[in-house]
Write an enzyme that holds these catalytic residues in place. Structure first.
Site, PDB file in Angstrom:
ATOM      1  N   PRO A  14     -18.281 -29.790  25.357  1.00 58.81           N
ATOM      2  CA  PRO A  14     -17.028 -29.395  24.695  1.00 58.81           C
ATOM      3  C   PRO A  14     -17.082 -29.268  23.172  1.00 58.81           C
ATOM      4  O   PRO A  14     -16.428 -30.004  22.434  1.00 58.81           O
ATOM      5  CB  PRO A  14     -16.063 -30.493  25.129  1.00 58.81           C
ATOM      6  CG  PRO A  14     -16.937 -31.701  25.276  1.00 58.81           C
ATOM      7  CD  PRO A  14     -18.250 -31.171  25.814  1.00 58.81           C
ATOM      8  N   CYS A  15     -17.835 -28.283  22.697  1.00 58.01           N
ATOM      9  CA  CYS A  15     -17.911 -28.073  21.250  1.00 58.01           C
ATOM     10  C   CYS A  15     -16.561 -27.636  20.674  1.00 58.01           C
ATOM     11  O   CYS A  15     -16.332 -27.760  19.479  1.00 58.01           O
ATOM     12  CB  CYS A  15     -19.021 -27.076  20.900  1.00 58.01           C
ATOM     13  SG  CYS A  15     -18.917 -25.515  21.756  1.00 58.01           S
ATOM     14  N   HIS A  16     -15.647 -27.174  21.533  1.00 57.55           N
ATOM     15  CA  HIS A  16     -14.309 -26.812  21.049  1.00 57.55           C
ATOM     16  C   HIS A  16     -13.523 -28.042  20.597  1.00 57.55           C
ATOM     17  O   HIS A  16     -12.535 -27.904  19.888  1.00 57.55           O
ATOM     18  CB  HIS A  16     -13.528 -26.039  22.129  1.00 57.55           C
ATOM     19  CG  HIS A  16     -13.255 -26.824  23.369  1.00 57.55           C
ATOM     20  ND1 HIS A  16     -14.196 -26.964  24.370  1.00 57.55           N
ATOM     21  CD2 HIS A  16     -12.163 -27.512  23.767  1.00 57.55           C
ATOM     22  CE1 HIS A  16     -13.674 -27.713  25.338  1.00 57.55           C
ATOM     23  NE2 HIS A  16     -12.447 -28.060  24.997  1.00 57.55           N
TER      24      HIS A  16
END
Length: 160
Positions: free
Chosen positions: A127-129
């Protein structure tokens, strides 16, 4: 697609997502600028890609908070450490590049963490967001800041 790799497209509320993998694992989940799906689930589609497709669908419907399908990522030792650390950011949670750098024991590696984050090929699952600036503002996202904002809001809306 080179031999051994398969691809299917998932039409999400925020654009087309290309899912690429082998019989054993998914290796890429990336937003595409294509308007319509071109690669569909077929009789030769590996089960892991089908599972990824269905789990992404559940995620976008707000009923899935964790992913269980097999996936793999390849990078440097540092990138792998960053990506593994990103997986620890809880659904609807956020962290900063600095937080990640500190958590991996290298607080001066903020830019390197940002670089590793930008090379993540498993959007949403790694989950780089969920990475925001230390000041609480949204920072770069390969899929576009508008998608990042949408994903963060989506998770807040469906958080248990």
């Amino acid at each position: 697609m080179s031999s051994g790799f398969h691809q299917i497209d998932y039409k999400s509320p925020i654009g087309l997502i290309e899912i690429i993998g082998t019989e054993e694992a998914v290796c890429s989940i990336m937003f595409s600028e294509k308007a319509e799906p071109e690669n569909f689930i077929g009789s030769d589609t590996p089960k892991v890609l089908e599972l990824c497709f269905h789990e992404l669908d559940e995620y976008f419907k707000g009923t899935r908070y964790e992913f269980t399908f097999p996936y793999t990522f390849e990078g440097t030792d540092f990138q792998n450490t960053v990506w593994t650390t990103l997986k620890g950011i809880p659904y609807a949670g956020t962290s900063s590049y600095k937080d990640i750098a500190v958590s991996i024991g290298n607080e001066k590696a903020i830019r390197a963490v940002g670089s590793a984050n930008g090379k993540n090929k498993l959007s949403i699952v790694i989950p780089c967001h969920r990475i925001i600036g230390s000041n609480g503002k949204l920072t770069g996202y390969a899929g576009g800041l508008w998608r990042k904002e949408w994903l963060l809001q989506h998770e807040k809306n469906f958080k248990k």
